[in-house]
Design an enzyme around this catalytic site. Structure first.
Site, PDB file in Angstrom:
ATOM      1  N   ASP A 228      29.434   0.869 -24.495  1.00 36.72           N
ATOM      2  CA  ASP A 228      28.361   1.362 -23.619  1.00 36.72           C
ATOM      3  C   ASP A 228      26.981   1.124 -24.238  1.00 36.72           C
ATOM      4  OD1 ASP A 228      27.297   2.777 -21.374  1.00 36.72           O
ATOM      5  OD2 ASP A 228      27.068   4.569 -22.608  1.00 36.72           O
ATOM      6  N   HIS A 233      22.411  -2.508 -26.036  1.00 37.98           N
ATOM      7  CA  HIS A 233      21.099  -2.019 -26.483  1.00 37.98           C
ATOM      8  C   HIS A 233      20.890  -2.162 -27.999  1.00 37.98           C
ATOM      9  CE1 HIS A 233      21.223  -0.622 -22.463  1.00 37.98           C
ATOM     10  NE2 HIS A 233      21.817   0.535 -22.676  1.00 37.98           N
TER      11      HIS A 233
HETATM   12  C1  BG6 Z   1      22.866   3.355 -20.626  1.00 40.53           C
HETATM   13  C2  BG6 Z   1      24.174   3.968 -21.009  1.00 40.53           C
HETATM   14  O1  BG6 Z   1      22.919   1.962 -20.705  1.00 40.53           O
HETATM   15  O2  BG6 Z   1      21.830   3.835 -21.496  1.00 40.53           O
HETATM   16  C3  BG6 Z   1      24.101   5.489 -20.976  1.00 40.53           C
HETATM   17  O3  BG6 Z   1      25.175   3.522 -20.109  1.00 40.53           O
HETATM   18  C4  BG6 Z   1      22.940   5.969 -21.819  1.00 40.53           C
HETATM   19  O4  BG6 Z   1      25.312   6.060 -21.428  1.00 40.53           O
HETATM   20  C5  BG6 Z   1      21.660   5.244 -21.448  1.00 40.53           C
HETATM   21  O5  BG6 Z   1      22.793   7.358 -21.596  1.00 40.53           O
HETATM   22  C6  BG6 Z   1      20.549   5.591 -22.413  1.00 40.53           C
HETATM   23  O6  BG6 Z   1      19.338   5.079 -21.940  1.00 40.53           O
HETATM   24  P1  BG6 Z   1      17.948   5.774 -22.321  1.00 40.53           P
HETATM   25  O7  BG6 Z   1      16.915   4.846 -21.804  1.00 40.53           O
HETATM   26  O8  BG6 Z   1      17.944   7.112 -21.660  1.00 40.53           O
HETATM   27  O9  BG6 Z   1      17.948   5.903 -23.815  1.00 40.53           O
END
Ligand code: BG6
Length: 484
Positions: A228, A233
């Site tokens: 995920d 990321h």
């Molecule tokens: C998403 C995930 O890609 O990014 C989620 O699927 C996560 O699980 C989210 O909560 C986090 O994004 P941000 O921008 O809130 O840090």
């Protein structure tokens, strides 16, 4: 930027992603005067909700986030229309196509739908004549759950669209501080000259969340934190920290340097899997001052789930620049605070002239914060003013102060959508990058499977399982504190 008018078609136009992220992001571009070329936005869905229901939901979202602007609302909603139809049915798409003139209009199609329908939509777009050289399609994760499943999705699109037409969103690439990484590194000689294993001791990338899996548990239980968060990321951030200086700022140049980084990631072997990775799963505890259920209770399954909600990894990049520099990656849900930060830990001075005072000199460190606010701080040593015996103190120099006015108006989706409108793929992930990152992740998963690796429990509201502390302590280092 082309003078042609643009039409945005959002497939899944009444869904959660469209309402929570896409319409608000497009609205903020309208407010910022960046939307002149967009003539129309069409939200297409099988059973379109009532127009007013969608607009009210978008309005509430904008109001809650302080982004609502009455002056732009009428102009924006005047460009919006909603259609009921099946995006996998060429006839429905043809009806849409007839309503626009593709010769004078650039079409941007956002797939706000699950990947399992991508194939049907691509084929229907082709049959309906919507695929022309100026057509751009935007897709986002989950793009597969393994290298094979990504290649399956990719193969359907690849035959129909050229790579230059496909914009794969990783919303972390739209965050201010992530975008700033290239400027920080390549516009400042003080950093570019020391950005290597001669001067850098280690790097930490942390994305900590306080939320649990909540209503996404069906999806999440199938994937876990590694797939995920890390596959996309965290690895994208790692690439921007580690890439070699690109020759220019062109999308292809930057993406090929990022690809080299992913391809240089050292595979984590079966022998190393327990020492270099830690999986965790939250148990009940206190989060944001309230009692929080454990993961197993939250997902409400009878069978015990082995899915990780936390992962820590010691990654290594096998190339000239980074030999011997560990990249510690850490992400998890239900942790003690919401914070995303990169820490570049520099080496200690080679020789200390302060040894007589028994002062141990820590190395400098650069802290690049992505959230909850963005900012850059350099931690350095300074002489303590006054007559005291210990002459040194650690100080934080703010290189970029969090600035409410600057950051409020654009969220990551707005920045990324603007880049799609501009036709610039720099902030989007190439298919080669996705393949390479899945390969590295797949190997970790395979070794977890063979080693029957356990997800260590940690109480909600803490910093993760103690095994993660051990992982980094083995190298005589410690995790940076999660900022509160
Ligand atoms: C998403 C995930 O890609 O990014 C989620 O699927 C996560 O699980 C989210 O909560 C986090 O994004 P941000 O921008 O809130 O840090």
């Amino acid at each position: 930027m082309s003078a042609a008018k643009t039409h945005i078609l959002i497939i899944g136009g009444d869904g959660d992603l469209a309402i929570r992220k896409l319409y608000p992001a497009l609205f903020s571009l309208e407010t910022a005067g960046e939307f002149g070329q967009v003539e129309r936005i069409t939200g297409l869905s099988r059973s379109a909700k009532d127009r007013d229901v969608i607009l009210n939901a978008v309005n509430t979202r904008l109001t809650d986030s302080g982004q609502f602007n009455a002056d732009s609302w009428d102009t924006f909603t005047g460009k919006l229309n909603f259609l009921t139809g099946d995006a996998t049915d060429p006839d429905d798409l043809r009806a849409f196509g007839d309503s626009i003139n593709l010769e004078n209009t650039e079409l941007v199609v956002y797939f706000a739908i699950p990947p399992k329908v991508f194939e049907g939509v691509c084929l229907a777009m082709q049959a309906a004549g919507l695929v022309v050289p100026t057509t751009r399609v935007v897709v986002e994760k989950p793009l597969g759950t393994s290298c094979n499943s990504f290649e399956e999705i990719h193969k359907h699109m690849d035959g129909i669209f050229d790579e230059s037409q496909v914009y794969r969103i990783d919303h972390y690439l739209g965050k201010e501080s992530v975008q700033n990484l290239l400027t920080l590194r390549f516009a400042n000689v003080i950093f570019s000259s020391i950005w290597n294993s001669d001067h850098i001791d280690s790097v930490q990338i942390t994305v900590a969340e306080t939320v649990g899996v909540e209503d996404r548990h069906e999806f999440y239980d199938e994937v876990g934190a590694l797939r995920d968060m890390v596959q996309n990321h965290l690895l994208q951030i790692l690439c921007l920290i580690a890439l070699d200086p690109p020759a220019n700022k062109n999308a292809d140049t930057i993406r090929s340097e990022k690809l080299k980084v992913i391809q240089s990631l050292k595979p984590i072997t079966l022998d190393e899997i327990n020492a270099k990775t830690v999986r965790g799963q939250y148990a009940s505890g206190t989060a944001d001052g309230e009692l929080a259920p454990g993961y197993q209770d939250e997902i409400g399954r009878e069978k015990e789930s082995r899915t990780e909600t936390f992962v820590a990894i010691k990654a290594e990049i096998d190339n000239w620049r980074w030999a011997g520099v560990p990249f510690y990656l850490r992400t998890g849900k239900r942790l003690s605070s919401r914070c995303a930060e990169i820490v570049i830990q520099f080496k200690k001075p080679k020789h200390s002239i302060f040894a007589e005072q028994s002062v141990t000199l820590p190395g400098n460190s650069l802290h690049i914060r992505l959230q909850p606010d963005d900012g850059v701080q350099l931690r350095f040593l300074n002489k303590q003013p006054g007559l005291g015996e210990l002459p040194l103190e650690e100080l934080d120099l703010n290189l970029q102060e969090p600035d409410a006015n600057r950051k409020h108006s654009f969220d990551a989706y707005a920045r990324l959508l603007l880049e799609v409108l501009r036709g610039d793929q720099t902030l989007f992930v190439s298919s080669d990058e996705v393949v390479a990152s899945w390969k590295w992740i797949d190997q970790i998963r395979a070794n977890w499977e063979i080693a029957s690796s356990k997800a260590h429990p940690y109480s909600a509201g803490t910093d993760g399982p103690s095994q993660a502390v051990v992982l980094i302590a083995r190298d005589n280092r410690e995790w940076s504190e999660l900022s509160r």
